[in-house]
Scaffold this motif. Structure first.
Motif, PDB file in Angstrom:
ATOM      1  N   ASP A   1      21.337 -74.004 -84.063  1.00 33.65           N
ATOM      2  CA  ASP A   1      20.829 -72.890 -84.867  1.00 33.65           C
ATOM      3  C   ASP A   1      19.311 -72.937 -84.960  1.00 33.65           C
ATOM      4  OD1 ASP A   1      23.357 -71.912 -85.349  1.00 33.65           O
ATOM      5  OD2 ASP A   1      23.464 -72.604 -87.420  1.00 33.65           O
ATOM      6  N   ILE A   2      18.769 -74.115 -85.185  1.00 39.43           N
ATOM      7  CA  ILE A   2      17.319 -74.281 -85.290  1.00 39.43           C
ATOM      8  C   ILE A   2      16.653 -73.938 -83.963  1.00 39.43           C
ATOM      9  CG2 ILE A   2      15.485 -76.004 -85.578  1.00 39.43           C
ATOM     10  CD1 ILE A   2      17.430 -77.385 -87.622  1.00 39.43           C
ATOM     11  N   GLN A   3      17.222 -74.431 -82.867  1.00 32.10           N
ATOM     12  CA  GLN A   3      16.679 -74.131 -81.534  1.00 32.10           C
ATOM     13  C   GLN A   3      16.717 -72.638 -81.237  1.00 32.10           C
ATOM     14  OE1 GLN A   3      18.445 -76.026 -78.180  1.00 32.10           O
ATOM     15  NE2 GLN A   3      17.611 -78.032 -78.682  1.00 32.10           N
ATOM     16  N   LEU A   4      17.865 -72.031 -81.502  1.00 26.59           N
ATOM     17  CA  LEU A   4      18.028 -70.610 -81.220  1.00 26.59           C
ATOM     18  C   LEU A   4      17.072 -69.780 -82.064  1.00 26.59           C
ATOM     19  CD1 LEU A   4      19.442 -68.366 -79.698  1.00 26.59           C
ATOM     20  CD2 LEU A   4      21.306 -68.485 -81.362  1.00 26.59           C
ATOM     21  N   ALA A   5      16.942 -70.104 -83.336  1.00 25.79           N
ATOM     22  CA  ALA A   5      16.015 -69.380 -84.204  1.00 25.79           C
ATOM     23  C   ALA A   5      14.586 -69.512 -83.690  1.00 25.79           C
ATOM     24  CB  ALA A   5      16.118 -69.899 -85.643  1.00 25.79           C
ATOM     25  N   GLY A   6      14.230 -70.677 -83.203  1.00 24.05           N
ATOM     26  CA  GLY A   6      12.891 -70.885 -82.660  1.00 24.05           C
ATOM     27  C   GLY A   6      12.637 -70.059 -81.412  1.00 24.05           C
ATOM     28  N   HIS A   7      13.605 -70.044 -80.499  1.00 27.83           N
ATOM     29  CA  HIS A   7      13.456 -69.247 -79.277  1.00 27.83           C
ATOM     30  C   HIS A   7      13.385 -67.758 -79.602  1.00 27.83           C
ATOM     31  CE1 HIS A   7      13.786 -72.621 -76.655  1.00 27.83           C
ATOM     32  NE2 HIS A   7      15.065 -72.835 -76.862  1.00 27.83           N
ATOM     33  N   LEU A   8      14.237 -67.311 -80.525  1.00 24.64           N
ATOM     34  CA  LEU A   8      14.228 -65.897 -80.886  1.00 24.64           C
ATOM     35  C   LEU A   8      12.938 -65.525 -81.618  1.00 24.64           C
ATOM     36  CD1 LEU A   8      17.940 -65.355 -82.006  1.00 24.64           C
ATOM     37  CD2 LEU A   8      16.857 -64.633 -79.873  1.00 24.64           C
ATOM     38  N   ALA A   9      12.412 -66.415 -82.453  1.00 30.71           N
ATOM     39  CA  ALA A   9      11.151 -66.145 -83.144  1.00 30.71           C
ATOM     40  C   ALA A   9       9.996 -66.049 -82.142  1.00 30.71           C
ATOM     41  CB  ALA A   9      10.872 -67.225 -84.187  1.00 30.71           C
ATOM     42  N   ALA A  10      10.013 -66.906 -81.133  1.00 30.77           N
ATOM     43  CA  ALA A  10       8.986 -66.843 -80.088  1.00 30.77           C
ATOM     44  C   ALA A  10       9.106 -65.538 -79.304  1.00 30.77           C
ATOM     45  CB  ALA A  10       9.100 -68.043 -79.154  1.00 30.77           C
ATOM     46  N   LEU A  11      10.336 -65.145 -78.992  1.00 25.37           N
ATOM     47  CA  LEU A  11      10.569 -63.884 -78.298  1.00 25.37           C
ATOM     48  C   LEU A  11      10.112 -62.709 -79.161  1.00 25.37           C
ATOM     49  CD1 LEU A  11      11.657 -62.287 -75.904  1.00 25.37           C
ATOM     50  CD2 LEU A  11      13.960 -62.537 -76.876  1.00 25.37           C
ATOM     51  N   LEU A  12      10.336 -62.783 -80.452  1.00 25.45           N
ATOM     52  CA  LEU A  12       9.886 -61.748 -81.378  1.00 25.45           C
ATOM     53  C   LEU A  12       8.361 -61.639 -81.374  1.00 25.45           C
ATOM     54  CD1 LEU A  12      10.318 -59.658 -83.613  1.00 25.45           C
ATOM     55  CD2 LEU A  12      10.490 -61.552 -85.245  1.00 25.45           C
ATOM     56  N   ALA A  13       7.672 -62.768 -81.356  1.00 24.96           N
ATOM     57  CA  ALA A  13       6.205 -62.757 -81.335  1.00 24.96           C
ATOM     58  C   ALA A  13       5.687 -62.064 -80.071  1.00 24.96           C
ATOM     59  CB  ALA A  13       5.667 -64.181 -81.422  1.00 24.96           C
ATOM     60  N   VAL A  14       6.294 -62.367 -78.918  1.00 23.92           N
ATOM     61  CA  VAL A  14       5.880 -61.721 -77.670  1.00 23.92           C
ATOM     62  C   VAL A  14       6.234 -60.240 -77.707  1.00 23.92           C
ATOM     63  CG1 VAL A  14       6.217 -61.666 -75.158  1.00 23.92           C
ATOM     64  CG2 VAL A  14       6.029 -63.852 -76.349  1.00 23.92           C
ATOM     65  N   THR A  15       7.391 -59.903 -78.262  1.00 21.08           N
ATOM     66  CA  THR A  15       7.794 -58.501 -78.378  1.00 21.08           C
ATOM     67  C   THR A  15       6.813 -57.733 -79.253  1.00 21.08           C
ATOM     68  OG1 THR A  15      10.118 -59.111 -78.064  1.00 21.08           O
ATOM     69  CG2 THR A  15       9.691 -56.967 -79.053  1.00 21.08           C
ATOM     70  N   ASP A  16       6.388 -58.336 -80.361  1.00 21.98           N
ATOM     71  CA  ASP A  16       5.396 -57.686 -81.219  1.00 21.98           C
ATOM     72  C   ASP A  16       4.077 -57.476 -80.479  1.00 21.98           C
ATOM     73  OD1 ASP A  16       7.019 -57.325 -83.437  1.00 21.98           O
ATOM     74  OD2 ASP A  16       6.384 -59.178 -84.435  1.00 21.98           O
ATOM     75  N   GLU A  17       3.712 -58.443 -79.659  1.00 19.41           N
ATOM     76  CA  GLU A  17       2.481 -58.306 -78.878  1.00 19.41           C
ATOM     77  C   GLU A  17       2.624 -57.172 -77.858  1.00 19.41           C
ATOM     78  OE1 GLU A  17      -0.694 -61.240 -76.606  1.00 19.41           O
ATOM     79  OE2 GLU A  17       1.093 -62.091 -77.544  1.00 19.41           O
ATOM     80  N   LEU A  18       3.780 -57.087 -77.221  1.00 19.20           N
ATOM     81  CA  LEU A  18       4.031 -55.989 -76.289  1.00 19.20           C
ATOM     82  C   LEU A  18       4.006 -54.645 -77.009  1.00 19.20           C
ATOM     83  CD1 LEU A  18       6.853 -57.528 -74.083  1.00 19.20           C
ATOM     84  CD2 LEU A  18       4.666 -56.636 -73.248  1.00 19.20           C
ATOM     85  N   ARG A  19       4.555 -54.597 -78.212  1.00 12.22           N
ATOM     86  CA  ARG A  19       4.562 -53.360 -78.993  1.00 12.22           C
ATOM     87  C   ARG A  19       3.147 -52.902 -79.297  1.00 12.22           C
ATOM     88  NH1 ARG A  19       7.012 -54.718 -84.065  1.00 12.22           N
ATOM     89  NH2 ARG A  19       6.771 -52.539 -84.618  1.00 12.22           N
ATOM     90  N   ALA A  20       2.252 -53.847 -79.528  1.00 18.96           N
ATOM     91  CA  ALA A  20       0.863 -53.491 -79.819  1.00 18.96           C
ATOM     92  C   ALA A  20       0.167 -52.944 -78.575  1.00 18.96           C
ATOM     93  CB  ALA A  20       0.108 -54.708 -80.351  1.00 18.96           C
ATOM     94  N   LEU A  21       0.469 -53.502 -77.408  1.00 16.11           N
ATOM     95  CA  LEU A  21      -0.188 -53.080 -76.172  1.00 16.11           C
ATOM     96  C   LEU A  21       0.414 -51.815 -75.576  1.00 16.11           C
ATOM     97  CD1 LEU A  21      -0.593 -56.586 -74.512  1.00 16.11           C
ATOM     98  CD2 LEU A  21      -2.406 -55.153 -75.475  1.00 16.11           C
ATOM     99  N   ALA A  22       1.720 -51.673 -75.703  1.00 15.29           N
ATOM    100  CA  ALA A  22       2.417 -50.523 -75.115  1.00 15.29           C
ATOM    101  C   ALA A  22       3.553 -50.104 -76.045  1.00 15.29           C
ATOM    102  CB  ALA A  22       2.958 -50.889 -73.738  1.00 15.29           C
ATOM    103  N   PRO A  23       3.229 -49.399 -77.110  1.00 17.09           N
ATOM    104  CA  PRO A  23       4.259 -49.005 -78.081  1.00 17.09           C
ATOM    105  C   PRO A  23       5.417 -48.249 -77.419  1.00 17.09           C
ATOM    106  CG  PRO A  23       2.066 -48.457 -78.879  1.00 17.09           C
ATOM    107  CD  PRO A  23       1.909 -48.880 -77.448  1.00 17.09           C
ATOM    108  N   ALA A  24       6.626 -48.628 -77.816  1.00 20.09           N
ATOM    109  CA  ALA A  24       7.833 -47.973 -77.295  1.00 20.09           C
ATOM    110  C   ALA A  24       8.955 -48.142 -78.305  1.00 20.09           C
ATOM    111  CB  ALA A  24       8.231 -48.579 -75.948  1.00 20.09           C
ATOM    112  N   ALA A  25       9.795 -47.143 -78.394  1.00 21.06           N
ATOM    113  CA  ALA A  25      10.901 -47.169 -79.346  1.00 21.06           C
ATOM    114  C   ALA A  25      11.863 -48.312 -79.062  1.00 21.06           C
ATOM    115  CB  ALA A  25      11.645 -45.829 -79.331  1.00 21.06           C
TER     116      ALA A  25
END
Length: 140
Positions: free
Chosen positions: A31-55
């Motif tokens: 659970d801890i590992q998965l939460a960490g990987h998903l949180a990292a993926l969320l951070a990159v997704t937020d960065e992508l949203r800032a550069l190229a907003p998409a629904a």
């Protein structure tokens, strides 16, 4: 000459005794590992949203945040707003990083039989692969 050891070894514990540090189960560690990987993926997704907003990125970010919150027993992930500052090639690098992170999360989700997280991460891998394909073809 030999002198008998008078105190217990710090390495040996008798069955049924508790130690001074907490132990986590395999499932808790996953659970801890998965939460960490998903949180990292969320951070990159937020960065992508800032550069190229998409629904679809907005929806993915919300779903990722929900999964991280679930895995962290109700504690929401920390999210930092990111502003667009990098040029176009940065997008491809972010998509590759997001694809890698989603793959890692998928492996952990599959090992702990977390269907919701596995489906989400597989969808994200597909989305990032699709985002990269036009760029990769244009580069060759």
């Amino acid at each position: 000459m030999y002198e008998a050891i008078r105190s217990k070894s710090v390495h040996s514990t008798a069955a049924g005794t508790t130690s001074d540090f907490p132990h986590r189960s395999r499932e808790e560690e996953l659970d801890i590992q998965l939460a960490g990987h998903l949180a990292a993926l969320l951070a990159v997704t937020d960065e992508l949203r800032a550069l190229a907003p998409a629904a679809d990125l907005d929806a993915a970010a919300e779903r990722l945040a929900e999964q991280v919150t679930r895995l962290r027993a109700g504690r929401a992930p920390v999210r930092v707003p990111v502003t667009a500052t990098q040029p176009e090639p940065h997008l491809a690098a972010l998509h590759r990083r997001a694809h890698t992170l989603a793959g890692r999360a998928l492996v952990v989700a599959a090992s702990r039989a977390d269907t919701a997280a596995a489906i989400l991460t597989a969808e994200r891998m597909d989305a990032h692969t699709a985002a990269l394909e036009p760029r990769e073809l244009a580069a060759h």
